[in-house]
Write a protein that holds these residues in place. Structure first.
Motif, PDB file in Angstrom:
ATOM      1  N   SER A 205       2.862   1.583  -3.309  1.00  0.00           N
ATOM      2  CA  SER A 205       2.022   2.015  -4.436  1.00  0.00           C
ATOM      3  C   SER A 205       1.595   3.469  -4.280  1.00  0.00           C
ATOM      4  O   SER A 205       1.523   4.221  -5.247  1.00  0.00           O
ATOM      5  CB  SER A 205       0.805   1.121  -4.589  1.00  0.00           C
ATOM      6  OG  SER A 205       0.064   1.153  -3.393  1.00  0.00           O
ATOM      7  N   TYR A 206       1.370   3.904  -3.033  1.00  0.00           N
ATOM      8  CA  TYR A 206       0.999   5.300  -2.779  1.00  0.00           C
ATOM      9  C   TYR A 206       2.153   6.222  -3.171  1.00  0.00           C
ATOM     10  O   TYR A 206       1.956   7.209  -3.874  1.00  0.00           O
ATOM     11  CB  TYR A 206       0.649   5.478  -1.297  1.00  0.00           C
ATOM     12  CG  TYR A 206       0.410   6.923  -0.905  1.00  0.00           C
ATOM     13  CD1 TYR A 206      -0.784   7.569  -1.256  1.00  0.00           C
ATOM     14  CD2 TYR A 206       1.380   7.649  -0.217  1.00  0.00           C
ATOM     15  CE1 TYR A 206      -1.004   8.893  -0.923  1.00  0.00           C
ATOM     16  CE2 TYR A 206       1.172   8.973   0.127  1.00  0.00           C
ATOM     17  CZ  TYR A 206      -0.026   9.594  -0.224  1.00  0.00           C
ATOM     18  OH  TYR A 206      -0.218  10.891   0.117  1.00  0.00           O
TER      19      TYR A 206
ATOM     20  N   ASN B 227       2.667   6.408  -6.873  1.00  0.00           N
ATOM     21  CA  ASN B 227       1.604   7.230  -7.448  1.00  0.00           C
ATOM     22  C   ASN B 227       1.986   8.707  -7.370  1.00  0.00           C
ATOM     23  O   ASN B 227       1.860   9.471  -8.320  1.00  0.00           O
ATOM     24  CB  ASN B 227       0.296   6.979  -6.692  1.00  0.00           C
ATOM     25  CG  ASN B 227      -0.894   7.599  -7.422  1.00  0.00           C
ATOM     26  OD1 ASN B 227      -0.834   7.784  -8.632  1.00  0.00           O
ATOM     27  ND2 ASN B 227      -1.925   7.921  -6.687  1.00  0.00           N
TER      28      ASN B 227
ATOM     29  N   VAL C  88      -5.957  -3.631  -0.528  1.00  0.00           N
ATOM     30  CA  VAL C  88      -6.692  -3.450   0.733  1.00  0.00           C
ATOM     31  C   VAL C  88      -7.795  -4.491   0.861  1.00  0.00           C
ATOM     32  O   VAL C  88      -7.940  -5.156   1.890  1.00  0.00           O
ATOM     33  CB  VAL C  88      -7.273  -2.018   0.821  1.00  0.00           C
ATOM     34  CG1 VAL C  88      -8.240  -1.894   1.984  1.00  0.00           C
ATOM     35  CG2 VAL C  88      -6.151  -0.999   0.958  1.00  0.00           C
ATOM     36  N   ILE C  89      -8.541  -4.670  -0.226  1.00  0.00           N
ATOM     37  CA  ILE C  89      -9.657  -5.634  -0.191  1.00  0.00           C
ATOM     38  C   ILE C  89      -9.137  -7.052   0.058  1.00  0.00           C
ATOM     39  O   ILE C  89      -9.630  -7.764   0.936  1.00  0.00           O
ATOM     40  CB  ILE C  89     -10.474  -5.580  -1.511  1.00  0.00           C
ATOM     41  CG1 ILE C  89     -11.214  -4.236  -1.589  1.00  0.00           C
ATOM     42  CG2 ILE C  89     -11.479  -6.734  -1.583  1.00  0.00           C
ATOM     43  CD1 ILE C  89     -11.824  -3.950  -2.951  1.00  0.00           C
TER      44      ILE C  89
ATOM     45  N   GLY D 166       0.843  -1.214   0.000  1.00  0.00           N
ATOM     46  CA  GLY D 166       0.000   0.000   0.000  1.00  0.00           C
ATOM     47  C   GLY D 166       0.865   1.246   0.000  1.00  0.00           C
ATOM     48  O   GLY D 166       0.661   2.160  -0.819  1.00  0.00           O
TER      49      GLY D 166
ATOM     50  N   SER E  33      -3.796  -0.350  -5.105  1.00  0.00           N
ATOM     51  CA  SER E  33      -4.039  -0.115  -3.672  1.00  0.00           C
ATOM     52  C   SER E  33      -5.413  -0.629  -3.258  1.00  0.00           C
ATOM     53  O   SER E  33      -5.551  -1.324  -2.257  1.00  0.00           O
ATOM     54  CB  SER E  33      -3.965   1.368  -3.338  1.00  0.00           C
ATOM     55  OG  SER E  33      -2.750   1.885  -3.752  1.00  0.00           O
ATOM     56  N   THR E  34      -6.431  -0.304  -4.018  1.00  0.00           N
ATOM     57  CA  THR E  34      -7.799  -0.718  -3.665  1.00  0.00           C
ATOM     58  C   THR E  34      -7.876  -2.235  -3.551  1.00  0.00           C
ATOM     59  O   THR E  34      -8.383  -2.778  -2.570  1.00  0.00           O
ATOM     60  CB  THR E  34      -8.795  -0.238  -4.746  1.00  0.00           C
ATOM     61  OG1 THR E  34      -8.509   1.122  -4.990  1.00  0.00           O
ATOM     62  CG2 THR E  34     -10.222  -0.421  -4.292  1.00  0.00           C
ATOM     63  N   TRP E  35      -7.318  -2.922  -4.577  1.00  0.00           N
ATOM     64  CA  TRP E  35      -7.393  -4.384  -4.547  1.00  0.00           C
ATOM     65  C   TRP E  35      -6.534  -4.987  -3.443  1.00  0.00           C
ATOM     66  O   TRP E  35      -6.911  -5.987  -2.835  1.00  0.00           O
ATOM     67  CB  TRP E  35      -7.002  -4.959  -5.915  1.00  0.00           C
ATOM     68  CG  TRP E  35      -8.210  -4.937  -6.799  1.00  0.00           C
ATOM     69  CD1 TRP E  35      -8.469  -4.088  -7.816  1.00  0.00           C
ATOM     70  CD2 TRP E  35      -9.365  -5.764  -6.650  1.00  0.00           C
ATOM     71  NE1 TRP E  35      -9.704  -4.311  -8.348  1.00  0.00           N
ATOM     72  CE2 TRP E  35     -10.298  -5.367  -7.632  1.00  0.00           C
ATOM     73  CE3 TRP E  35      -9.741  -6.792  -5.784  1.00  0.00           C
ATOM     74  CZ2 TRP E  35     -11.548  -5.939  -7.797  1.00  0.00           C
ATOM     75  CZ3 TRP E  35     -10.984  -7.392  -5.949  1.00  0.00           C
ATOM     76  CH2 TRP E  35     -11.870  -6.963  -6.939  1.00  0.00           C
TER      77      TRP E  35
ATOM     78  N   THR F 188      -3.534   3.408  -7.913  1.00  0.00           N
ATOM     79  CA  THR F 188      -4.813   3.548  -7.203  1.00  0.00           C
ATOM     80  C   THR F 188      -5.580   2.221  -7.286  1.00  0.00           C
ATOM     81  O   THR F 188      -6.104   1.713  -6.309  1.00  0.00           O
ATOM     82  CB  THR F 188      -5.650   4.674  -7.819  1.00  0.00           C
ATOM     83  OG1 THR F 188      -4.786   5.756  -8.076  1.00  0.00           O
ATOM     84  CG2 THR F 188      -6.772   5.079  -6.913  1.00  0.00           C
ATOM     85  N   TRP F 189      -5.563   1.662  -8.479  1.00  0.00           N
ATOM     86  CA  TRP F 189      -6.236   0.391  -8.731  1.00  0.00           C
ATOM     87  C   TRP F 189      -5.602  -0.718  -7.878  1.00  0.00           C
ATOM     88  O   TRP F 189      -6.280  -1.487  -7.210  1.00  0.00           O
ATOM     89  CB  TRP F 189      -6.081   0.085 -10.219  1.00  0.00           C
ATOM     90  CG  TRP F 189      -6.639  -1.256 -10.613  1.00  0.00           C
ATOM     91  CD1 TRP F 189      -7.921  -1.535 -10.940  1.00  0.00           C
ATOM     92  CD2 TRP F 189      -5.913  -2.475 -10.719  1.00  0.00           C
ATOM     93  NE1 TRP F 189      -8.062  -2.838 -11.255  1.00  0.00           N
ATOM     94  CE2 TRP F 189      -6.828  -3.459 -11.121  1.00  0.00           C
ATOM     95  CE3 TRP F 189      -4.568  -2.824 -10.528  1.00  0.00           C
ATOM     96  CZ2 TRP F 189      -6.453  -4.778 -11.336  1.00  0.00           C
ATOM     97  CZ3 TRP F 189      -4.215  -4.136 -10.746  1.00  0.00           C
ATOM     98  CH2 TRP F 189      -5.149  -5.109 -11.144  1.00  0.00           C
TER      99      TRP F 189
END
Ligand SMILES: [Zn+2]
Lengths: 150, 194
Positions: A97-98, A101, A117-118, A94, A113-115, A110-111
């Motif tokens: 990737s942040y 970015n 986290v999930i 995370g 990071s979201t995945w 962003t894509w």
């Protein structure tokens, strides 16, 4: 009436088993030896439960305390270890990737990071649920083994 | 607290439950260990081992016996193995004393001639201390059986569970132990008196 002296077994049976031997009792009334033998046993074992109780003058639980502390220290719980590892990896990805970015590196961060986290959240939850279920089943099994035996 | 509740708490890692288990069984364990082991240092090691094993293997406890009997059995077998290792255990044959008949004749002769004097002596001359020495002189297993049956007031079944001795053997040993004790008290009275 019995003419010969009582056997030692008969004397002890009269005193300790509270058995009533009518024929023997009649002999006892007239025989000093048998009467005294019975009295000697009665006197010796009377109030024996009032004898001073032996006591330990040391700490009997000391090794148990050391052992239980050692168990706590050496307790390597795999699911919790796995949870911590996954959490750490998830967080690292995370952060990376942040940062990437921010530095406008061409990465769909962003894509990602979201995945991340999930997925990390999902895996952590699964592992924790499995851990709770396993330890619950272990405890139930142990209790059943002990209390359901007849 | 009931045994089942105590075990439940122990399995949940409640250490105060273990303190309670020690409190409930310490008297019984002491009777066994004091009767079977003379060395103070070995007593300490044995007792600490007994409770460590009880703690480790509480899962093996079966509810068809009492928790105190289970701990007592661990203690008895630990002491038994200790005596065996130290070669202090009398073989079964030797437990059946060869001089028993001679002793019985002597005891009876004294009883015949002393009539009620012996009773007075037994009461007057600190029976407790005479008995205590007499018990200490018994073979360890006999002394333990006397302690469990007469001091702890346990049933034959409970003692059988602790010692793994069949009830018949147990009754026979108890009979011999009491008789040896009576002979000791009676004969010591006469020795002092002469
Ligand atoms: Zn008689």
């Amino acid at each position: 009436m019995k003419n010969s002296h009582l056997l030692e077994e008969e004397i002890q049976a009269i005193v300790f088993e509270q058995k009533d031997f009518s024929g023997l009792n009649e002999h006892v009334q007239y025989c000093n030896r048998c009467k005294n033998s019975i009295e000697a046993y009665k006197l010796m074992f009377k109030d024996l439960e009032d004898f001073p109780q032996p006591m330990f003058d040391f700490h009997v639980q000391a090794p148990v305390k050391m052992y239980s502390q050692k168990i706590i220290r050496n307790h390597f719980h795999f699911p919790i270890f796995l949870t911590a590892l996954l959490g750490f990896l998830g967080l690292s990805f995370g952060v990376i990737s942040y940062l990437s970015n921010n530095k406008s590196v061409k990465l769909e961060s962003t894509w990602l990071s979201t995945w991340l986290v999930i997925c990390t959240g999902g895996i952590l939850l699964t592992v924790l649920v499995i851990d709770v279920v396993i330890s619950y089943e272990k405890k139930i099994k142990a209790l059943n083994r002990i209390f359901m035996q007849h | 607290m009931e045994d089942q509740e105590l075990v439940k708490r122990l399995l949940n890692g409640d250490n105060s439950a273990f303190t309670l288990l020690v409190k409930n069984t310490e008297g019984l364990v002491a009777q066994i260990v004091f009767k079977m082991v003379d060395s103070l240092e070995d007593r300490r090691d044995l007792v600490q081992d007994v409770y460590l094993n009880a703690y480790k293997y509480i899962r093996n406890f079966k509810s068809n016996s009492k928790l105190s009997t289970w701990v007592g059995s661990i203690a008895y077998h630990a002491c038994y193995n200790y005596l065996k290792k130290k070669k202090l255990l009398l073989p079964e044959k030797q437990l059946e004393d060869e001089n028993e008949d001679v002793l019985e004749t002597m005891t009876n002769r004294f009883i015949d001639h002393s009539s009620s004097e012996i009773m007075e002596y037994i009461i007057k001359k600190e029976l407790r201390s005479v008995l205590q020495i007499g018990i200490d002189q018994l073979p360890p297993i006999y002394a333990t059986l006397i302690a469990l049956y007469h001091f702890q007031e346990m049933s034959y079944q409970e003692i059988s569970e602790i010692t793994s001795l069949p009830e018949g053997t147990l009754k026979n040993y108890l009979f011999r132990a009491r008789k040896k004790l009576k002979d000791y008290v009676v004969l010591n009275y006469k020795k002092e008196d002469l």
